[in-house]
Design a protein around this motif. Structure first.
Motif, PDB file in Angstrom:
ATOM      1  N   GLY A  56      10.815  24.239  27.433  1.00 36.19           N
ATOM      2  CA  GLY A  56       9.405  24.142  27.035  1.00 36.19           C
ATOM      3  C   GLY A  56       8.423  24.806  27.994  1.00 36.19           C
ATOM      4  N   PHE A  57       8.913  25.467  29.039  1.00 34.44           N
ATOM      5  CA  PHE A  57       8.010  26.084  30.011  1.00 34.44           C
ATOM      6  C   PHE A  57       7.303  27.303  29.415  1.00 34.44           C
ATOM      7  N   GLN A  58       5.917  27.368  29.576  1.00 34.28           N
ATOM      8  CA  GLN A  58       5.104  28.508  29.152  1.00 34.28           C
ATOM      9  C   GLN A  58       4.217  28.909  30.340  1.00 34.28           C
ATOM     10  N   SER A  59       4.347  30.131  30.755  1.00 40.91           N
ATOM     11  CA  SER A  59       3.578  30.603  31.923  1.00 40.91           C
ATOM     12  C   SER A  59       2.207  31.137  31.494  1.00 40.91           C
ATOM     13  N   GLN A  60       1.236  31.143  32.426  1.00 37.20           N
ATOM     14  CA  GLN A  60      -0.103  31.729  32.238  1.00 37.20           C
ATOM     15  C   GLN A  60      -0.279  32.782  33.328  1.00 37.20           C
ATOM     16  N   GLU A  84      16.004  15.070  47.129  1.00 39.00           N
ATOM     17  CA  GLU A  84      15.885  15.984  48.257  1.00 39.00           C
ATOM     18  C   GLU A  84      15.882  17.435  47.789  1.00 39.00           C
ATOM     19  N   GLU A  85      16.685  17.736  46.805  1.00 33.05           N
ATOM     20  CA  GLU A  85      16.713  19.095  46.271  1.00 33.05           C
ATOM     21  C   GLU A  85      15.388  19.438  45.587  1.00 33.05           C
ATOM     22  N   ILE A  86      14.762  18.452  44.945  1.00 33.32           N
ATOM     23  CA  ILE A  86      13.461  18.706  44.306  1.00 33.32           C
ATOM     24  C   ILE A  86      12.405  18.991  45.366  1.00 33.32           C
ATOM     25  N   ASN A  87      12.473  18.268  46.489  1.00 33.79           N
ATOM     26  CA  ASN A  87      11.495  18.485  47.564  1.00 33.79           C
ATOM     27  C   ASN A  87      11.583  19.888  48.156  1.00 33.79           C
ATOM     28  N   ARG A  88      12.774  20.449  48.144  1.00 33.10           N
ATOM     29  CA  ARG A  88      12.911  21.817  48.667  1.00 33.10           C
ATOM     30  C   ARG A  88      13.147  22.814  47.536  1.00 33.10           C
ATOM     31  N   LEU A  89      12.578  22.460  46.361  1.00 35.59           N
ATOM     32  CA  LEU A  89      12.754  23.319  45.195  1.00 35.59           C
ATOM     33  C   LEU A  89      12.054  24.656  45.384  1.00 35.59           C
ATOM     34  N   CYS A 106       7.927  26.474  39.447  1.00 35.12           N
ATOM     35  CA  CYS A 106       8.308  25.438  40.416  1.00 35.12           C
ATOM     36  C   CYS A 106       7.590  24.131  40.104  1.00 35.12           C
ATOM     37  N   ASP A 107       6.275  24.218  39.779  1.00 38.25           N
ATOM     38  CA  ASP A 107       5.531  23.008  39.448  1.00 38.25           C
ATOM     39  C   ASP A 107       6.112  22.329  38.210  1.00 38.25           C
ATOM     40  N   TYR A 108       6.397  23.146  37.208  1.00 39.02           N
ATOM     41  CA  TYR A 108       6.945  22.605  35.961  1.00 39.02           C
ATOM     42  C   TYR A 108       8.349  22.017  36.188  1.00 39.02           C
ATOM     43  N   ALA A 109       9.192  22.736  36.942  1.00 34.70           N
ATOM     44  CA  ALA A 109      10.564  22.284  37.194  1.00 34.70           C
ATOM     45  C   ALA A 109      10.576  20.983  37.982  1.00 34.70           C
ATOM     46  N   SER A 110       9.676  20.840  38.923  1.00 39.84           N
ATOM     47  CA  SER A 110       9.625  19.610  39.710  1.00 39.84           C
ATOM     48  C   SER A 110       9.386  18.410  38.820  1.00 39.84           C
ATOM     49  N   ILE A 111       8.413  18.582  37.886  1.00 40.69           N
ATOM     50  CA  ILE A 111       8.109  17.471  36.974  1.00 40.69           C
ATOM     51  C   ILE A 111       9.336  17.123  36.135  1.00 40.69           C
ATOM     52  N   LYS A 112       9.974  18.156  35.565  1.00 38.02           N
ATOM     53  CA  LYS A 112      11.128  17.930  34.695  1.00 38.02           C
ATOM     54  C   LYS A 112      12.314  17.343  35.465  1.00 38.02           C
ATOM     55  N   LEU A 113      12.563  17.856  36.660  1.00 39.35           N
ATOM     56  CA  LEU A 113      13.688  17.349  37.448  1.00 39.35           C
ATOM     57  C   LEU A 113      13.449  15.914  37.888  1.00 39.35           C
ATOM     58  N   SER A 121      -3.344  25.429  28.448  1.00 38.97           N
ATOM     59  CA  SER A 121      -1.951  25.881  28.383  1.00 38.97           C
ATOM     60  C   SER A 121      -1.096  24.918  29.175  1.00 38.97           C
ATOM     61  N   VAL A 122       0.162  25.081  29.041  1.00 39.72           N
ATOM     62  CA  VAL A 122       1.083  24.149  29.671  1.00 39.72           C
ATOM     63  C   VAL A 122       0.999  24.231  31.163  1.00 39.72           C
ATOM     64  N   ALA A 123       0.847  25.461  31.720  1.00 35.65           N
ATOM     65  CA  ALA A 123       0.928  25.607  33.170  1.00 35.65           C
ATOM     66  C   ALA A 123      -0.398  25.885  33.821  1.00 35.65           C
ATOM     67  N   GLY A 124      -1.294  26.714  33.202  1.00 38.74           N
ATOM     68  CA  GLY A 124      -2.469  27.171  33.932  1.00 38.74           C
ATOM     69  C   GLY A 124      -3.785  26.615  33.489  1.00 38.74           C
ATOM     70  N   GLY A 125      -3.933  25.788  32.501  1.00 39.73           N
ATOM     71  CA  GLY A 125      -5.210  25.261  32.024  1.00 39.73           C
ATOM     72  C   GLY A 125      -5.933  26.292  31.190  1.00 39.73           C
ATOM     73  N   PRO A 126      -7.214  26.074  30.768  1.00 35.25           N
ATOM     74  CA  PRO A 126      -7.941  27.012  29.913  1.00 35.25           C
ATOM     75  C   PRO A 126      -8.289  28.283  30.669  1.00 35.25           C
TER      76      PRO A 126
END
Length: 693
Positions: free
Chosen positions: A472-476, A370-375, A605-612, A527-532
């Motif tokens: 391991g999070f890398q932003s674009q 539930e916490e992930i859904n309202r992350l 948020c997208d990355y954290a959801s996957i990890k959580l 890239s990890v988060a945003g693609g090429p």
């Protein structure tokens, strides 16, 4: 069992004390019977004339006498077949001159001997008829001179055949004299007593009526003591053992110095001679009766007493063993119940703890989902100055914010329900264990316990280490046009966009015809988060299209493009290009720091959801493990609280078994001893019958 056990212990202690006293008396009887001479002990208070009485009987001034305290130690006079008397000191085996006895044993002498010591005087039998028949006379210090009267009795009176109490006729029997004979009677078997009221010459100045009244008073009080209190003889026998004499007058008469004797001396001397006659008769004509008959009677009484004591011991040990066996059976039943119940409790709660663990795991996992859904709401609520150049600091603060919110929200969602389940099972465990403790208390296994107190409340740890989880999070954060090739490809291809990128990457990494430039596969790695990036996609497209222009279809493609140009015209193409570039410029101007922050939060948020989502099961399992571990520890601690009682119970059962074995041995020994004592009693009875015939 405690009170009855103490009572039996006291009864056995009393029987043991009586048995010890009987053994002392038996030892004294055996010693007397084994001895080849008769022993007469003279006792009395200081200056009552004990030494003078002995001197009068020996018809010579042998022992020291006079006013005050004279005799300072024990003196024994033994008849021997020698011409000259001699003495032996207690500290030397050398024979000494008999005349030194007055100096050695006199209280005024500088040579002070121990009051318990004995000086032995050996007197020729030819000089005294009294000591010819193996008779030993023992003189003593005053019984009021030393508190160790029991020591005197043990050392010098245990084997005495006759006791002669020399009292002062100026008074009745004193407390010290009565106390002495009470102790003698307690230690010996019916002592043979003569009582001499010495210094009766002090009544010479009194009227005959007064003398008779005083004599009757002294005699009556003495008879009451030795007959009614001590029970040593009948009143008729006691009347024949009490004499009123003057030993000093008798000694003067026998040493031919009786010129200044008081009135009535002849009567007193006659009574002294009567004492001697009865004394000699007691030692000679009645020696066998004195030495054997009384002791045989006493031995028979002792045998009866021992038989009764052993009978009591048999009864007490039998009853005691029976109670011990019942108590052991009861404790064995208690031990069996406690062991079975503790094992059942252990098995029951192990299953229940496993069930609770699964419930807690499910509860925490659902709460985390539930916490992930309202992350996104949690991330959006984060407020911190954002700068692209310091994005790592921003990321750290965002992780801390997310970690705090997740921990607090999980606590709010799960703690009450987890605590309720935890407390319910903990309370049930304490109740079941308390029942066993109550059973132990009923078995008197230790001090009473008011109840088991649960240790402090349990709080599982719901904290999630976001710093490690999102490492391991890398932003674009580079600008990307909404209508750029990358965005259009993602928009139109949808889920197939990733497959498209993979296909492009494989094409770049595959062998190219000569003349084509080689592009590193790293250039197209997303890239990890945003693609090429858009430039990379354009580069890939350009790289892919160059071979097309060199192929056979290049002409066809050129024709198509030319057809479009002819169809719409260059104005439409120019207008479309202008609009396109206006849109690009508009979006580029809107790509501010705030927009960059929103984009960063969205990527995070997208990355954290996957990890959580990856740690949902792990987090639930961790909380479940905490609860199970704490409950298991509590169960072990509660079970250990009855382990001490179980050890005590086992120890008590072992002690009871030892007591049962010991009481059985005592019972068998007492039975065997009773048979022996009964045989002795029969032998003594037969001896008395032969003796009387």
């Amino acid at each position: 069992m405690g009170k009855s056990y103490i009572k039996e212990e006291n009864d056995l202690a009393g029987e043991h004390s009586d048995a010890q006293n009987m053994l002392r008396q038996i030892g004294s009887i055996v010693e007397i019977i084994d001895r080849d001479h008769m022993k007469v002990a003279f006792f009395g208070r200081t200056s009552n004339g004990k030494s003078t009485v002995i001197n009068s009987m020996l018809r010579d001034q042998i022992l020291p006498s006079g006013i005050g305290h004279t005799t300072n130690c024990f003196l024994s006079i033994t008849g021997v077949d020698v011409a000259e008397p001699y003495l032996l000191r207690p500290d030397s085996p050398d024979k000494k001159n008999a005349q030194t006895i007055k100096r050695l044993s006199h209280s005024l002498s500088k040579e002070c001997l121990d009051p318990n010591a004995i000086v032995r005087l050996y007197w020729p039998k030819t000089k005294c008829a009294l000591i010819r028949d193996e008779v030993v006379l023992v003189d003593s210090p005053g019984i009021d001179m030393s508190p160790d009267v029991d020591g005197w009795i043990d050392a010098h009176c245990q084997d005495a055949d006759v006791f002669v109490l020399v009292a002062n006729s100026e008074s009745t029997l004193m407390h010290s004299e009565k106390s002495f004979f009470r102790r003698v009677n307690a230690k010996l078997s019916q002592p043979n007593i003569f009582i001499l009221n010495n210094r009766w010459d002090c009544s010479a100045g009194e009227t005959p009526a007064t003398r008779d009244e005083v004599r009757s008073q002294h005699k009556e009080r003495t008879i009451e003591f030795i007959v009614d209190e001590l029970g040593l003889m009948t009143r008729e026998e006691a009347d024949e053992r009490i004499f009123f004499i003057s030993a000093k007058e008798a000694l003067k008469i026998r040493m031919s110095q009786g010129d200044d004797l008081a009135e009535g001396w002849a009567e007193r001397h006659t009574e002294f001679e009567e004492f001697e006659n009865r004394f000699e008769h007691c030692l000679s004509a009645s020696a066998i009766n004195t030495k054997f008959h009384a002791h045989a009677l006493r031995g028979r009484d002792i045998a009866n007493s021992i038989n009764e004591s052993l009978k009591k011991v048999e009864e007490m040990t039998f009853n005691y063993r029976k109670r011990c066996e019942e108590e052991r059976r009861r404790k064995e039943q208690q031990l069996e119940f406690i062991l079975k119940e503790s094992e059942a409790i252990k098995h029951h709660f192990k299953k229940k703890i496993e069930s609770v663990g699964g419930h807690v795991e499910e509860l925490v996992s659902d709460a985390l989902r539930e916490e992930i859904n309202r992350l996104s709401n949690t991330v959006d609520s984060f407020s911190y100055p954002f700068q692209k150049d310091y994005v790592n600091k921003y990321k750290t603060e965002l992780e801390n914010h997310l970690e705090e919110h997740l921990g607090r929200n999980l606590m709010d969602r799960c703690h009450k329900r987890v605590s309720k389940v935890y407390e319910e099972i903990k309370t049930e465990m304490c109740g079941r264990i308390q029942q066993l403790i109550d059973v132990q208390e009923s078995a008197s296994l230790g001090p009473s316990q008011a109840g088991i107190e649960m240790q402090g409340s349990f709080e599982p740890i719901y904290q999630i280490d976001c710093n490690s989880l999102f490492m391991g999070f890398q932003s674009q954060l580079d600008f990307q046009f909404s209508f750029g090739p990358t965005a259009l490809a993602r928009r139109f291809l949808g889920p197939r966009y990733s497959l498209f990128l993979q296909t492009l990457g494989d094409s770049v990494s595959s062998p190219r015809p000569s003349g084509c430039s080689q592009t590193s596969a790293a250039a197209v790695e997303p890239s990890v988060a945003g693609g090429p990036a858009e430039e990379n996609v354009l580069l890939i497209l350009a790289t892919q299209l160059l071979p097309v222009f060199n192929s056979k279809t290049a002409v066809t493609t050129t024709v198509v493009i030319g057809g479009v140009y002819n169809l719409v015209g260059w104005r439409v193409i120019a207008a479309t290009g202008g609009v396109y570039f206006c849109l690009y410029g508009y979006e580029r101007l809107k790509y501010t720091n705030r927009a960059i922050e929103r984009r960063y939060k969205q990527q995070f948020c997208d990355y954290a959801s996957i990890k959580l989502h990856d740690i949902v099961v792990y987090t639930g399992n961790c909380c479940s493990t905490q609860v199970q571990r704490d409950l298991s520890s509590s169960l072990s601690r509660l079970l250990s609280s009855i382990a001490g009682g179980i050890s005590v119970l086992k120890s008590q059962i072992a002690e009871l078994s030892a007591e049962i074995s010991r009481s059985k041995d005592i019972y068998e020994t007492a039975s065997s001893q009773r048979s022996t004592v009964n045989q002795y009693h029969e032998d003594i009875t037969q001896f008395l019958k032969l003796f009387q015939t």
